[in-house]
Design an enzyme around this catalytic site. Structure first.
Site, short mmCIF file in Angstrom:
data_model
loop_
_atom_site.label_atom_id
_atom_site.label_comp_id
_atom_site.label_asym_id
_atom_site.label_seq_id
_atom_site.Cartn_x
_atom_site.Cartn_y
_atom_site.Cartn_z
N ARG A 135 1.11 -0.96 -0.03
CA ARG A 135 -0.58 0.03 -0.10
C ARG A 135 1.00 1.93 -0.11
O ARG A 135 0.12 2.41 -0.64
CB ARG A 135 -1.15 -0.13 1.36
CG ARG A 135 -1.80 0.72 1.39
CD ARG A 135 -2.74 0.96 2.48
NE ARG A 135 -3.47 1.96 3.06
CZ ARG A 135 -3.53 3.21 3.97
NH1 ARG A 135 -2.31 3.16 3.83
NH2 ARG A 135 -4.41 4.03 3.37
N HIS A 174 -6.30 9.95 0.79
CA HIS A 174 -7.41 10.22 0.62
C HIS A 174 -7.97 11.36 -0.86
O HIS A 174 -9.63 11.42 -0.55
CB HIS A 174 -8.10 10.85 1.75
CG HIS A 174 -7.51 9.83 3.06
ND1 HIS A 174 -7.51 7.85 2.79
CD2 HIS A 174 -6.58 9.57 3.95
CE1 HIS A 174 -7.19 7.48 3.81
NE2 HIS A 174 -6.47 8.18 4.01
#
Length: 312
Positions: free
Chosen positions: A116, A202
């Protein structure tokens, strides 16, 4: 005892974190050794000795923070039998929450967050992404400043972390974020400042990383959690493994709904909300979100002892 546990993410790391814990609890270095075996390098050496620049690389920070969160959780479990009714984690901390809930095995989660971090680092070239904290401004006004900036410059910028009332983090391109800072300041923000990160987490710039992460998540063994995990993306708990995978994928390019998450935990945590990890960032946020709930940050052994003394 009716408690909830929350896990911090990136930003709480520091050189020397958990040294005091490691002196008395072998489970700490054992946890980092497990992570190191997966990663192929000595994670505890980086955490203990640096260099800081390497620890702060996203692909190293993420497994380091996951290992730190879980190491402290394991110390807590060795000392008491209290089982939280629910867990949550801020951004990366959500992976620690899933490990704590038994949904993902620790070493698998280490491998997952290392990937990630690599995907996030590679999604936006170094120096082209940015994040900033906007303080003392209503959420809707922050969103408006971001929308106006995005329209004016034609680049990505959005509100991405709803951390507490009056504290919102924005992310996007450097140009978009800097223009949004100007517009927020002009609109009355008490403070608007760039954060020392290069990965714009995000926001929509993370969509390519999320697409790649989804393919990796499809190969990861995820099971139904033993306890509730409140997810960032929708402030809900999910039992189905595919729903958890979907929540983790969307989390990369969607806002972190931390205020809603803590409100949910606080409405049911009659005794306390415990921050399980290095630092005290989430404890400070919790106190601003739910003022009538007792909080404990287990960042140091003496603070762990204070918590343990309350349940004797």
């Amino acid at each position: 005892m009716n408690i909830a546990v929350v896990f911090p993410g990136q930003g709480s790391q520091s050189i020397g974190m958990l040294e005091a814990y490691a002196a008395d609890w072998p489970i700490v270095t054992e946890t980092f050794a497990q992570a190191s075996d997966v990663l192929g390098y000595d994670l505890w050496d980086i955490v203990s000795n640096g260099p800081e620049e390497r620890l702060n690389r996203t692909e190293v920070t993420q497994p380091a923070m996951l290992a730190a969160d879980i190491a402290i959780m394991r110390v807590m479990q060795e000392q008491c039998m209290t089982q939280p009714f629910a867990v949550a984690g801020h951004s990366l901390g959500e992976y620690a929450a899933l490990v704590a809930a038994g949904a993902i095995e620790f070493t698998g989660a280490i491998r997952l967050v290392a990937e990630r971090g690599r995907l996030m680092q590679n999604a936006v070239p170094e120096g082209q992404g940015a994040m900033a904290a906007i303080l003392g401004m209503p959420d809707e006004a922050v969103r408006h400043a971001c929308a106006a900036a995005a329209e004016d410059c034609g680049e990505v910028v959005a509100a991405v972390n709803y951390n507490s009332p009056g504290q919102v983090v924005i992310a996007g391109t450097v140009t978009g974020v800097e223009l949004a800072i100007i517009k927020a300041s002009e609109a009355g923000a008490k403070k608007a400042m760039r954060l020392p990160v290069s990965v714009p987490s995000h926001c929509a710039l993370m969509k390519p990383a999320a697409d790649a992460l989804a393919k990796i998540l499809a190969t990861v063994d995820i099971t139904t959690p033993d306890i509730q995990v409140i997810h960032n993306v929708d402030a809900k708990s999910h039992d189905a493994p595919d729903a958890i995978r979907d929540a983790l994928t969307k989390q990369l390019y969607s806002p972190v709904k931390w205020v809603q998450t803590v409100e949910i935990l606080g409405s049911a945590a009659d005794d306390a909300i415990i921050e399980c990890g290095p630092g005290r960032v989430l404890t400070g946020l919790t106190r601003r979100i739910v003022k009538n709930v007792t909080t404990y940050a287990l960042d140091k052994p003496e603070n762990m002892q204070k918590f343990l003394d309350t349940i004797d």
